[in-house]
Design a protein around this motif. Structure first.
Motif, PDB file in Angstrom:
ATOM      1  N   GLU A 229     -22.925  10.598  13.040  1.00 43.60           N
ATOM      2  CA  GLU A 229     -22.841  11.922  12.441  1.00 43.60           C
ATOM      3  C   GLU A 229     -21.966  11.862  11.198  1.00 43.60           C
ATOM      4  N   LYS A 230     -22.172  12.821  10.328  1.00 49.00           N
ATOM      5  CA  LYS A 230     -21.372  12.898   9.114  1.00 49.00           C
ATOM      6  C   LYS A 230     -19.992  13.466   9.446  1.00 49.00           C
ATOM      7  N   THR A 231     -18.986  12.903   8.790  1.00 45.05           N
ATOM      8  CA  THR A 231     -17.614  13.340   9.063  1.00 45.05           C
ATOM      9  C   THR A 231     -17.019  14.177   7.934  1.00 45.05           C
ATOM     10  N   GLY A 232     -17.630  14.108   6.767  1.00 43.05           N
ATOM     11  CA  GLY A 232     -17.064  14.770   5.594  1.00 43.05           C
ATOM     12  C   GLY A 232     -16.117  13.880   4.822  1.00 43.05           C
ATOM     13  N   PHE A 233     -15.818  12.696   5.358  1.00 42.41           N
ATOM     14  CA  PHE A 233     -14.915  11.763   4.687  1.00 42.41           C
ATOM     15  C   PHE A 233     -15.682  10.785   3.793  1.00 42.41           C
ATOM     16  N   GLU A 234     -17.007  10.880   3.822  1.00 42.72           N
ATOM     17  CA  GLU A 234     -17.821   9.949   3.037  1.00 42.72           C
ATOM     18  C   GLU A 234     -17.545  10.134   1.544  1.00 42.72           C
ATOM     19  N   SER A 235     -17.534   9.021   0.839  1.00 46.33           N
ATOM     20  CA  SER A 235     -17.353   9.042  -0.614  1.00 46.33           C
ATOM     21  C   SER A 235     -18.063   7.825  -1.189  1.00 46.33           C
ATOM     22  N   SER A 236     -17.798   7.533  -2.417  1.00 47.02           N
ATOM     23  CA  SER A 236     -18.409   6.361  -3.056  1.00 47.02           C
ATOM     24  C   SER A 236     -17.308   5.446  -3.585  1.00 47.02           C
ATOM     25  N   PRO A 237     -16.569   4.803  -2.670  1.00 46.12           N
ATOM     26  CA  PRO A 237     -15.466   3.947  -3.135  1.00 46.12           C
ATOM     27  C   PRO A 237     -15.986   2.735  -3.888  1.00 46.12           C
ATOM     28  N   ARG A 238     -15.172   2.250  -4.805  1.00 46.62           N
ATOM     29  CA  ARG A 238     -15.530   1.051  -5.554  1.00 46.62           C
ATOM     30  C   ARG A 238     -15.226  -0.188  -4.718  1.00 46.62           C
ATOM     31  N   LEU A 239     -15.974  -1.247  -4.992  1.00 44.70           N
ATOM     32  CA  LEU A 239     -15.763  -2.494  -4.268  1.00 44.70           C
ATOM     33  C   LEU A 239     -14.332  -2.997  -4.463  1.00 44.70           C
ATOM     34  N   GLY A 240     -13.814  -2.905  -5.693  1.00 47.61           N
ATOM     35  CA  GLY A 240     -12.461  -3.361  -5.976  1.00 47.61           C
ATOM     36  C   GLY A 240     -11.420  -2.578  -5.193  1.00 47.61           C
ATOM     37  N   THR A 241     -11.675  -1.285  -4.968  1.00 45.49           N
ATOM     38  CA  THR A 241     -10.741  -0.468  -4.196  1.00 45.49           C
ATOM     39  C   THR A 241     -10.656  -0.947  -2.752  1.00 45.49           C
ATOM     40  N   ILE A 242     -11.803  -1.190  -2.137  1.00 46.89           N
ATOM     41  CA  ILE A 242     -11.822  -1.638  -0.745  1.00 46.89           C
ATOM     42  C   ILE A 242     -11.205  -3.026  -0.621  1.00 46.89           C
ATOM     43  N   LEU A 243     -11.552  -3.925  -1.529  1.00 47.72           N
ATOM     44  CA  LEU A 243     -10.964  -5.265  -1.496  1.00 47.72           C
ATOM     45  C   LEU A 243      -9.454  -5.195  -1.681  1.00 47.72           C
ATOM     46  N   GLY A 244      -9.007  -4.289  -2.552  1.00 53.37           N
ATOM     47  CA  GLY A 244      -7.575  -4.130  -2.768  1.00 53.37           C
ATOM     48  C   GLY A 244      -6.855  -3.637  -1.527  1.00 53.37           C
ATOM     49  N   LEU A 245      -7.485  -2.710  -0.792  1.00 53.26           N
ATOM     50  CA  LEU A 245      -6.878  -2.202   0.440  1.00 53.26           C
ATOM     51  C   LEU A 245      -6.787  -3.292   1.503  1.00 53.26           C
ATOM     52  N   LEU A 246      -7.800  -4.136   1.580  1.00 49.49           N
ATOM     53  CA  LEU A 246      -7.756  -5.235   2.546  1.00 49.49           C
ATOM     54  C   LEU A 246      -6.761  -6.311   2.120  1.00 49.49           C
ATOM     55  N   ALA A 247      -6.603  -6.491   0.817  1.00 48.00           N
ATOM     56  CA  ALA A 247      -5.698  -7.536   0.324  1.00 48.00           C
ATOM     57  C   ALA A 247      -4.241  -7.097   0.373  1.00 48.00           C
ATOM     58  N   LEU A 248      -3.986  -5.787   0.312  1.00 48.85           N
ATOM     59  CA  LEU A 248      -2.604  -5.297   0.245  1.00 48.85           C
ATOM     60  C   LEU A 248      -1.736  -5.785   1.397  1.00 48.85           C
ATOM     61  N   PRO A 249      -2.150  -5.646   2.671  1.00 47.98           N
ATOM     62  CA  PRO A 249      -1.272  -6.155   3.733  1.00 47.98           C
ATOM     63  C   PRO A 249      -1.095  -7.663   3.676  1.00 47.98           C
ATOM     64  N   LEU A 250      -2.123  -8.380   3.214  1.00 41.20           N
ATOM     65  CA  LEU A 250      -2.000  -9.830   3.105  1.00 41.20           C
ATOM     66  C   LEU A 250      -0.959 -10.212   2.065  1.00 41.20           C
ATOM     67  N   VAL A 251      -0.972  -9.517   0.938  1.00 41.68           N
ATOM     68  CA  VAL A 251      -0.001  -9.800  -0.125  1.00 41.68           C
ATOM     69  C   VAL A 251       1.413  -9.511   0.353  1.00 41.68           C
ATOM     70  N   LEU A 252       1.587  -8.375   1.040  1.00 45.97           N
ATOM     71  CA  LEU A 252       2.916  -8.024   1.542  1.00 45.97           C
ATOM     72  C   LEU A 252       3.410  -9.021   2.588  1.00 45.97           C
ATOM     73  N   ILE A 253       2.513  -9.439   3.481  1.00 48.06           N
ATOM     74  CA  ILE A 253       2.894 -10.405   4.512  1.00 48.06           C
ATOM     75  C   ILE A 253       3.198 -11.762   3.898  1.00 48.06           C
ATOM     76  N   LEU A 254       2.419 -12.151   2.886  1.00 47.23           N
ATOM     77  CA  LEU A 254       2.700 -13.405   2.179  1.00 47.23           C
ATOM     78  C   LEU A 254       4.039 -13.349   1.470  1.00 47.23           C
ATOM     79  N   LEU A 255       4.414 -12.158   0.976  1.00 49.64           N
ATOM     80  CA  LEU A 255       5.729 -11.996   0.353  1.00 49.64           C
ATOM     81  C   LEU A 255       6.824 -12.294   1.365  1.00 49.64           C
ATOM     82  N   ASN A 256       6.681 -11.752   2.565  1.00 44.94           N
ATOM     83  CA  ASN A 256       7.637 -12.021   3.628  1.00 44.94           C
ATOM     84  C   ASN A 256       7.684 -13.505   3.960  1.00 44.94           C
ATOM     85  N   THR A 257       6.496 -14.106   4.111  1.00 43.39           N
ATOM     86  CA  THR A 257       6.414 -15.521   4.461  1.00 43.39           C
ATOM     87  C   THR A 257       7.029 -16.402   3.378  1.00 43.39           C
TER      88      THR A 257
END
Length: 470
Positions: A229-257
């Motif tokens: 079912e539709k949730t109302g949260f649907e949009s048209s995100p850019r590929l770079g935006t999604i990749l950036g969101l997935l990469a963000l925790p990795l970058v932060l964790i790598l900073l710690n490491t």
């Protein structure tokens, strides 16, 4: 028993502890597979019965149960909850489907599982097994819906990739702790561990896991599903935006490491790591904090930034928590069962007996870790227990650094083998991949056993080569 001050009515010998452990596992299997008791209830009942049969007094029973449950739940709950929120927003916005479509365009539908697994292997270097798997779930589900066929043949290789990195390669806690205990060169352990992880990922994750997955027709789980079912949260995100969101925790964790690694290489380690700026940056890279930051950024980018109301954002993030409640509780109960087996002394008793047999050091290292793993469930505890028992043997011998690294790899291989009902990770994979216990035993347990065997063979080869070079 060293970790808890328990009141005991009696204490069993090694033989009695082994019989008790085998009986407890058998009872648990019957309850879940034959009587169809819910895994959470079955694990609680079995944990209580095992603790009392081992001689733990009723006054200490709750302490024994909380020992494994609290620590497992504390580690898993934050990661799973935050990861599920992130996954839900990426899924409902359309970002997961976008990533799935683009990845399939690049690698093709026939190689979709391989592409997911390779991405998981790269993510698995800085991020822990459970957190990485949760973050990848919406992508795994979306790819499986797109290509069709066997869901498990697509999903299992990704789990293998995360597991291989978590077990063999620093900065993950098991190999780091073992290296520290036995005095192995952490840089050499990281280099060798990465090679082992890649080889094991290919042989087990790419070649074996899809074939095992094809044996079972498991539907794609609906934990993060928004396609009905539709949730109302649907949009048209850019590929770079999604990749950036997935990469963000990795970058932060790598900073710690990176900061931790840099600090360990300095003479003023404590002063460097306690510096306010350094400690603040390290905090940002702690896995729960990194995921929290990523969730907050996702709320801004995919929510308010896409014109969504705050009430809708709250609804979407809240909807992610209900479906994962069972996953978290069953995983915590699995940790409870493993913790009870640990405090009864089963793992230590078996490991101590093996250590006195006098077998070759590389074989003893593997077997001690393997049997402790089977006895009490935790890979990290199995690895550190084996390292603690082997440190005297290693210190008394004339081993090169490469031989010591091979021994660490053998212990790592033993600590991953044959995950079953006393391992919280077993239940995590079972619930997230929609498998019942029999299916999980027939796939994940076999896969983890294969990882252990391949890792041990590689360790023996490395040890033999190091002995020739010595």
């Amino acid at each position: 028993m060293d970790e808890l001050d328990l009141v005991m009515n009696w204490e069993l010998g090694t033989g009695g502890l082994l019989v008790l452990a085998a009986s407890a596992v058998a009872v648990l299997l019957v309850m879940i597979m034959a009587l169809r008791v819910h895994a959470f209830i079955a694990l609680m009942i079995t944990s209580i019965g095992t603790a009392l049969a081992a001689g733990i007094a009723p006054a200490s029973l709750m302490d024994a149960l909380r020992f494994g449950f609290d620590s497992t739940l504390g580690n898993v709950m934050l990661l799973v909850a935050l990861g599920a929120m992130l996954g839900r927003m990426i899924e409902t916005s359309g970002g997961a489907q976008l990533l799935a479509d683009r990845m399939i365009e690049v690698v093709g539908e026939k190689r979709a599982g391989l592409g997911l697994s390779l991405a998981s292997l790269l993510m698995g270097f800085p991020i822990f097994f459970d957190a990485g798997l949760v973050v990848m779930l919406p992508i795994i589900y979306a790819v499986a819906r797109r290509v069709g066929g066997s869901f498990l043949s697509i999903a299992l290789p990704s789990a293998v990739a995360f597991s291989a990195m978590h077990i063999f390669a620093p900065p993950h806690p098991g190999p780091v702790a073992a290296s520290s205990i036995v005095g192995a060169d952490i840089g050499l352990v990281m280099l060798v561990g990465l090679v082992f992880a890649v080889v094991i990922w290919y042989l087990v994750g790419v070649l074996l896991a899809p074939r095992l997955g094809m044996r079972f027709d498991v539907p794609i789980p609906t934990l993060l599903d928004s396609t009905s079912e539709k949730t109302g949260f649907e949009s048209s995100p850019r590929l770079g935006t999604i990749l950036g969101l997935l990469a963000l925790p990795l970058v932060l964790i790598l900073l710690n490491t990176g900061l931790n690694t840099l600090g360990s290489a300095r003479e003023d380690t404590e002063a460097f790591l306690s510096d306010p700026l350094v400690s603040g940056l390290r905090l940002l890279g702690e896995t729960p904090i990194a995921l929290l930051i990523t969730v907050a950024v996702s709320m801004v980018v995919l929510g308010w930034g896409a014109g969504k109301k705050g009430t809708l954002i709250e609804k979407i993030t809240d909807s992610a928590l209900g479906p994962i409640c069972s996953v978290v509780l069953v995983t915590g109960a699995g940790g409870m069962f493993g913790g009870v087996l640990r405090v009864t002394g089963i793992g230590d008793a078996v490991a101590g007996s093996l250590n006195e047999v006098g077998m070759p050091v590389i074989v003893a290292a593997f077997l001690i870790a393997q049997i402790v793993r089977i006895a009490q469930g935790s890979a990290t505890v199995a690895l550190t227990t084996a390292a603690s028992l082997m440190v005297g043997v290693i210190a008394a011998g004339d081993f090169t650094q490469l031989q010591i690294v091979a021994i660490v790899m053998a212990m790592s291989a033993g600590s991953v083998g044959f995950s079953h009902v006393n391992d919280s990770g077993f239940w995590l994979v079972s619930r997230f991949f929609g498998m019942d216990m029999k299916q999980t035993l027939s796939t994940w347990t076999v896969i983890q056993g294969a990882m252990a065997i391949v890792g041990f063979v590689l360790s023996v080869l490395l040890y033999a080569a190091a002995s020739v070079l010595a």
